[in-house]
Design a protein around this motif. Structure first.
Motif, PDB file in Angstrom:
ATOM      1  N   UNK A  86       0.947  -0.707  -0.265  1.00 35.28           N
ATOM      2  CA  UNK A  86      -0.228   0.010   0.371  1.00 35.28           C
ATOM      3  C   UNK A  86       0.630   1.296  -0.009  1.00 35.28           C
ATOM      4  N   UNK A  87       1.604   1.257  -0.907  1.00 37.20           N
ATOM      5  CA  UNK A  87       3.015   2.277  -0.798  1.00 37.20           C
ATOM      6  C   UNK A  87       3.582   2.079  -1.962  1.00 37.20           C
ATOM      7  N   UNK A  88       4.588   2.742  -2.348  1.00 37.71           N
ATOM      8  CA  UNK A  88       5.556   2.697  -3.483  1.00 37.71           C
ATOM      9  C   UNK A  88       7.230   1.730  -3.724  1.00 37.71           C
ATOM     10  N   UNK A  89       7.192   0.420  -4.355  1.00 35.30           N
ATOM     11  CA  UNK A  89       7.811   0.043  -3.537  1.00 35.30           C
ATOM     12  C   UNK A  89       8.671  -0.110  -4.887  1.00 35.30           C
ATOM     13  N   UNK A  90      10.201  -0.679  -4.692  1.00 37.53           N
ATOM     14  CA  UNK A  90      10.610  -0.424  -5.756  1.00 37.53           C
ATOM     15  C   UNK A  90      11.153  -1.803  -6.527  1.00 37.53           C
ATOM     16  N   UNK A  91      11.480  -2.007  -8.014  1.00 37.07           N
ATOM     17  CA  UNK A  91      11.398  -2.739  -8.816  1.00 37.07           C
ATOM     18  C   UNK A  91      12.933  -3.854  -8.218  1.00 37.07           C
ATOM     19  N   UNK A  92      13.261  -3.728  -7.138  1.00 36.05           N
ATOM     20  CA  UNK A  92      14.518  -4.757  -5.893  1.00 36.05           C
ATOM     21  C   UNK A  92      13.752  -5.302  -5.230  1.00 36.05           C
ATOM     22  N   UNK A  93      12.919  -4.211  -4.370  1.00 40.02           N
ATOM     23  CA  UNK A  93      11.833  -4.948  -3.153  1.00 40.02           C
ATOM     24  C   UNK A  93      10.619  -5.516  -3.953  1.00 40.02           C
ATOM     25  N   UNK A  94      10.205  -5.184  -4.894  1.00 45.49           N
ATOM     26  CA  UNK A  94       8.782  -6.326  -5.889  1.00 45.49           C
ATOM     27  C   UNK A  94       9.408  -7.644  -6.019  1.00 45.49           C
ATOM     28  N   UNK A  95      10.798  -7.667  -6.727  1.00 49.69           N
ATOM     29  CA  UNK A  95      11.075  -9.045  -7.125  1.00 49.69           C
ATOM     30  C   UNK A  95      11.319  -9.653  -6.153  1.00 49.69           C
ATOM     31  N   UNK A  96      11.601  -9.365  -4.590  1.00 51.42           N
ATOM     32  CA  UNK A  96      12.244  -9.540  -3.529  1.00 51.42           C
ATOM     33  C   UNK A  96      10.682 -10.659  -2.827  1.00 51.42           C
ATOM     34  N   UNK A  97       9.542  -9.925  -3.225  1.00 49.52           N
ATOM     35  CA  UNK A  97       8.905 -10.216  -2.464  1.00 49.52           C
ATOM     36  C   UNK A  97       7.277 -10.854  -3.342  1.00 49.52           C
ATOM     37  N   UNK A  98       8.440 -11.041  -4.895  1.00 40.22           N
ATOM     38  CA  UNK A  98       7.466 -11.289  -5.477  1.00 40.22           C
ATOM     39  C   UNK A  98       6.035 -10.628  -5.955  1.00 40.22           C
ATOM     40  N   UNK A  99       5.950  -9.786  -6.038  1.00 32.85           N
ATOM     41  CA  UNK A  99       4.687  -8.594  -5.780  1.00 32.85           C
ATOM     42  C   UNK A  99       4.043  -8.528  -7.096  1.00 32.85           C
ATOM     43  N   UNK A 100       2.490  -8.908  -7.610  1.00 25.37           N
ATOM     44  CA  UNK A 100       2.480  -9.174  -8.836  1.00 25.37           C
ATOM     45  C   UNK A 100       1.585  -8.039  -9.654  1.00 25.37           C
ATOM     46  N   UNK A 101       1.327  -6.940  -8.349  1.00 23.78           N
ATOM     47  CA  UNK A 101       0.848  -5.338  -9.365  1.00 23.78           C
ATOM     48  C   UNK A 101       2.166  -4.777  -9.644  1.00 23.78           C
ATOM     49  N   UNK A 102       2.982  -5.230  -8.831  1.00 21.06           N
ATOM     50  CA  UNK A 102       4.211  -4.396  -9.373  1.00 21.06           C
ATOM     51  C   UNK A 102       4.228  -5.070 -10.542  1.00 21.06           C
ATOM     52  N   UNK A 103       4.500  -6.178 -10.698  1.00 22.13           N
ATOM     53  CA  UNK A 103       5.297  -7.119 -12.396  1.00 22.13           C
ATOM     54  C   UNK A 103       4.294  -6.884 -13.626  1.00 22.13           C
ATOM     55  N   UNK A 104       2.725  -6.427 -13.243  1.00 21.62           N
ATOM     56  CA  UNK A 104       1.761  -6.162 -13.713  1.00 21.62           C
ATOM     57  C   UNK A 104       1.820  -4.929 -14.240  1.00 21.62           C
ATOM     58  N   UNK A 105       2.383  -4.121 -13.426  1.00 22.50           N
ATOM     59  CA  UNK A 105       2.084  -2.691 -13.928  1.00 22.50           C
ATOM     60  C   UNK A 105       3.825  -2.501 -14.779  1.00 22.50           C
TER      61      UNK A 105
END
Length: 192
Positions: A86-105
Motif C-alpha cells: 500500500x505504498x510505492x515499492x522499488x523493483x528490487x523490493x518487488x522482485x524480493x517479495x514477488x509482488x504481482x501488482x508491480x509486475x503487471x504495472x
C-alpha cells in the motif's frame, strides 16, 4: 512425480536429467516434454526487459489491490495472501517479495510484446501470447527451456548450446569422441 534438469551455465554441459520417479511405470520425460505454467519464475526476465528499457532497480510503482481494464475487460491479479505494501515499492523490493501488482504495472507500461521478445531471445520457443497475464507466468514451458533461459542469466548473457555428451572412451581410456568446440553466442538486447 518429479523432474530435474541441471545445466552448467559456464559451458552448457547438461549435468543431470530426471524425467520422473520410475521409468518402468512411465517413460514420459517430465524434464523435457512436460509443459507447465512457470508462475513468478518469469519475473527476472520481465525486470531485465524493464532495465533494458530505462528502468532502474529503484524504479517505483505503488503496490495495492488493483483492477486493470484491458480492452474493456477487468483483470484483478492478486498478491499471495492478499498482502500489499500500500505504498510505492522499488523493483528490487518487488522482485524480493514477488509482488504481482508491480509486475503487471511494469509489463503494461513496457507493452506486452516486450516480454515476449525478451523470452524469445532467451531461447523460449512456441507461440508466446502477448497478453497481460504473461507477466505472472501463465505461459507453459518445459523445465529444460526454463533452465536453459536461467543459465543464460547466470552466465551474464552468454548462451551455450546444451551438451549431453562431452566424451566417449573405451574401457582402456581410448577417446572415441570428445566435444571440444562449444557453440556459444551472446544474447543481445533486441534494440542492439
Amino acid at each position: 512425480e518429479t523432474a530435474v534438469y541441471a545445466l552448467d551455465p559456464n559451458n552448457g554441459h547438461v549435468l543431470s536429467v530426471i524425467g520422473g520417479t520410475n521409468y518402468e511405470n512411465s517413460t514420459f520425460n517430465r524434464a523435457v516434454d512436460a509443459r507447465r505454467q512457470i508462475g513468478s519464475t518469469i519475473k527476472p526476465f520481465l525486470y531485465l526487459a524493464a532495465i533494458e528499457n530505462g528502468f532502474t532497480p529503484a524504479t517505483t510503482f505503488k503496490s495495492e489491490a488493483t483492477t486493470f481494464y484491458i480492452n474493456n475487460e477487468a483483470y484483478s491479479p492478486r498478491n499471495y495472501a492478499d498482502i500489499y505494501a500500500d505504498q510505492d515499492i522499488s523493483m528490487v523490493y518487488a522482485l524480493a517479495v514477488s509482488d504481482n501488482i508491480y509486475a503487471m504495472k511494469t509489463h503494461l507500461f513496457l507493452g506486452t510484446s516486450v516480454l515476449v521478445d525478451t523470452l524469445k531471445r532467451f531461447k523460449i520457443s512456441g507461440d508466446i501470447p502477448s497478453i497481460p497475464s504473461l507477466a505472472l507466468g501463465t505461459y507453459e514451458m518445459s523445465l529444460q527451456e526454463l533452465t536453459t533461459a536461467y543459465s543464460i542469466l547466470a552466465s551474464g548473457g552468454i548462451y551455450y548450446e546444451p551438451t549431453l555428451i562431452t566424451k566417449i572412451t573405451t574401457f582402456d581410456d581410448k577417446v572415441l569422441y570428445e566435444k571440444k568446440d562449444y557453440e556459444k553466442s551472446r544474447i543481445a538486447n533486441s534494440s542492439d
